[in-house]
Design a protein around this motif. Structure first.
Motif, PDB file in Angstrom:
ATOM      1  N   TYR A   1     119.221 -40.966  -4.265  1.00 53.51           N
ATOM      2  CA  TYR A   1     118.733 -40.066  -3.225  1.00 53.51           C
ATOM      3  C   TYR A   1     117.610 -39.205  -3.791  1.00 53.51           C
ATOM      4  CZ  TYR A   1     122.570 -41.138  -0.066  1.00 53.51           C
ATOM      5  OH  TYR A   1     123.419 -41.775   0.790  1.00 53.51           O
TER       6      TYR A   1
ATOM      7  N   THR B   1     119.452 -48.444  -3.495  1.00 52.08           N
ATOM      8  CA  THR B   1     120.832 -48.708  -3.928  1.00 52.08           C
ATOM      9  C   THR B   1     120.799 -49.396  -5.276  1.00 52.08           C
ATOM     10  OG1 THR B   1     120.755 -50.765  -2.702  1.00 52.08           O
ATOM     11  CG2 THR B   1     121.840 -48.907  -1.639  1.00 52.08           C
TER      12      THR B   1
ATOM     13  N   GLN C   1     117.709 -41.133   1.362  1.00 52.00           N
ATOM     14  CA  GLN C   1     118.154 -42.224   0.496  1.00 52.00           C
ATOM     15  C   GLN C   1     116.956 -43.049   0.068  1.00 52.00           C
ATOM     16  OE1 GLN C   1     121.574 -44.461   1.832  1.00 52.00           O
ATOM     17  NE2 GLN C   1     121.320 -45.967   0.204  1.00 52.00           N
TER      18      GLN C   1
ATOM     19  N   LYS D   1     131.883 -44.404  -6.790  1.00 49.76           N
ATOM     20  CA  LYS D   1     130.430 -44.636  -6.761  1.00 49.76           C
ATOM     21  C   LYS D   1     129.716 -43.573  -7.589  1.00 49.76           C
ATOM     22  CE  LYS D   1     130.761 -47.744  -3.392  1.00 49.76           C
ATOM     23  NZ  LYS D   1     130.909 -49.130  -3.842  1.00 49.76           N
TER      24      LYS D   1
ATOM     25  N   TYR E   1     126.139 -41.530  -7.570  1.00 46.88           N
ATOM     26  CA  TYR E   1     124.960 -41.174  -6.783  1.00 46.88           C
ATOM     27  C   TYR E   1     124.000 -40.406  -7.681  1.00 46.88           C
ATOM     28  CZ  TYR E   1     127.969 -42.160  -2.784  1.00 46.88           C
ATOM     29  OH  TYR E   1     128.816 -42.765  -1.882  1.00 46.88           O
ATOM     30  N   SER E   2     122.751 -40.835  -7.745  1.00 41.02           N
ATOM     31  CA  SER E   2     121.746 -40.057  -8.471  1.00 41.02           C
ATOM     32  C   SER E   2     120.927 -39.278  -7.478  1.00 41.02           C
ATOM     33  CB  SER E   2     120.821 -40.972  -9.265  1.00 41.02           C
ATOM     34  OG  SER E   2     121.488 -41.488 -10.383  1.00 41.02           O
TER      35      SER E   2
ATOM     36  N   ILE F   1     128.215 -37.437  -8.903  1.00 35.86           N
ATOM     37  CA  ILE F   1     126.867 -37.110  -8.411  1.00 35.86           C
ATOM     38  C   ILE F   1     126.096 -36.535  -9.591  1.00 35.86           C
ATOM     39  CG2 ILE F   1     125.494 -35.849  -6.716  1.00 35.86           C
ATOM     40  CD1 ILE F   1     127.952 -35.637  -4.952  1.00 35.86           C
TER      41      ILE F   1
ATOM     42  N   SER G   1     123.278 -45.870 -11.148  1.00 38.48           N
ATOM     43  CA  SER G   1     123.827 -45.457  -9.861  1.00 38.48           C
ATOM     44  C   SER G   1     123.981 -46.570  -8.842  1.00 38.48           C
ATOM     45  CB  SER G   1     123.026 -44.299  -9.265  1.00 38.48           C
ATOM     46  OG  SER G   1     121.699 -44.367  -9.641  1.00 38.48           O
ATOM     47  N   ASN G   2     124.909 -46.341  -7.932  1.00 34.62           N
ATOM     48  CA  ASN G   2     125.063 -47.213  -6.772  1.00 34.62           C
ATOM     49  C   ASN G   2     124.064 -46.824  -5.691  1.00 34.62           C
ATOM     50  OD1 ASN G   2     128.087 -46.597  -7.908  1.00 34.62           O
ATOM     51  ND2 ASN G   2     127.742 -48.742  -7.418  1.00 34.62           N
ATOM     52  N   TYR G   3     123.761 -45.531  -5.619  1.00 33.67           N
ATOM     53  CA  TYR G   3     122.830 -45.031  -4.602  1.00 33.67           C
ATOM     54  C   TYR G   3     121.888 -44.012  -5.225  1.00 33.67           C
ATOM     55  CZ  TYR G   3     126.369 -46.963  -1.506  1.00 33.67           C
ATOM     56  OH  TYR G   3     127.262 -47.804  -0.902  1.00 33.67           O
TER      57      TYR G   3
ATOM     58  N   PHE H   1     129.535 -38.964   0.593  1.00 33.52           N
ATOM     59  CA  PHE H   1     129.639 -39.565  -0.733  1.00 33.52           C
ATOM     60  C   PHE H   1     131.034 -40.179  -0.856  1.00 33.52           C
ATOM     61  CE2 PHE H   1     126.764 -35.900  -1.247  1.00 33.52           C
ATOM     62  CZ  PHE H   1     125.659 -36.491  -1.849  1.00 33.52           C
TER      63      PHE H   1
END
Ligand SMILES: Nc1ncnc2c1ncn2[C@@H]1O[C@H](COP(=O)(O)OP(=O)(O)OP(=O)(O)O)[C@@H](O)[C@H]1O
Ligand SMILES: [Mg+2]
Length: 201
Positions: A189, A201, A198, A28, A30-31, A172, A185-187, A24
């Motif tokens: 998961y 994005t 993943q 950013k 992250y979800s 996160i 989010s940027n990413y 990570f």
């Protein structure tokens, strides 16, 4: 930055989490999505340092992490006490001006003197979120922070998180709200039976 390598977590002999390689990055959001019991909270608790793991390596600045757990924990007392005492106890600066600003943002200034025991579920979630932000940490681990919040408050949370991301925080967030994940989010998961994949994005 968080680096996870070959992480394994068992409850008794049941393998709950198995993450081979996952990084990570700062700045950013992250979800993390996934079914009930998939292992999302387990992962956050391990990263938050309140749960042990059985195998593997974690590399990150542990002093710069704050975990907001799925079930909020409070001191007995009112809202202001809960937004000041945790910092006093740790010899951290009490930021009353910020407390006031955040209470206004969530339109709950009138709850200042209320006992947290008497707050609604969504109100508790707001106090927990404000407390989390007040720690001024660079890594934020948030376990379903908006699950009990109304739309308007959810958007306040999302705006604040975006601002923190732009200031370089690594965030996160565990959520069951796919639309939210897409919004902020940027990413994205997904945890599925202890493995993380993943999704976008
Ligand atoms: N202390 C424990 N002892 C034994 N099993 C546990 C313990 N804590 C959690 N588990 C099990 O580990 C699995 C993962 O739990 P976890 O809380 O990480 O799920 P989750 O993905 O956060 O689910 P939810 O969406 O419901 O919050 C579940 O099957 C749960 O029953
Ligand atoms: Mg959970």
């Amino acid at each position: 930055m968080i680096e996870i390598k070959n992480l394994k977590k068992y409850y008794e002999d049941r393998l709950i989490l198995e993450i081979t390689n996952l990084n990570f990055s700062k700045g950013k959001i992250y979800s993390i999505l996934g079914r009930n019991g998939a292992g999302k909270s387990t992962l956050l608790k391990i990263l938050g340092g309140i749960l042990s793991y059985d195998e593997g390596n974690l590399r990150y600045d542990r002093d710069n992490v704050i975990l907001s757990t799925q079930e909020p924990l409070f001191f007995k007392g009112n809202v202001i006490y809960n937004l000041t005492e945790p910092f006093k106890l740790r010899n951290l600066k009490v930021e009353l001006d910020k407390v006031t600003i955040f209470l206004k943002e969530f339109q709950i200034e009138k709850l200042k003197e209320s006992s947290v025991d008497n707050l609604s579920g969504g109100e508790k979630a707001k106090i927990q979120f404000i407390r989390t932000i007040l720690y001024n940490k660079k890594i934020l681990l948030l376990d379903e922070p908006t699950a009990s919040m109304d739309k308007k408050s959810t958007y306040v949370v999302e705006r604040i998180l975006s601002e923190l991301r732009d200031m370089g925080c690594l965030i996160i967030i565990v959520t069951h709200d796919y639309e939210q994940a897409v919004r902020i989010s940027n990413y994205i998961y997904e945890v599925d039976e202890g493995k993380i994949i993943q999704r976008g994005t």
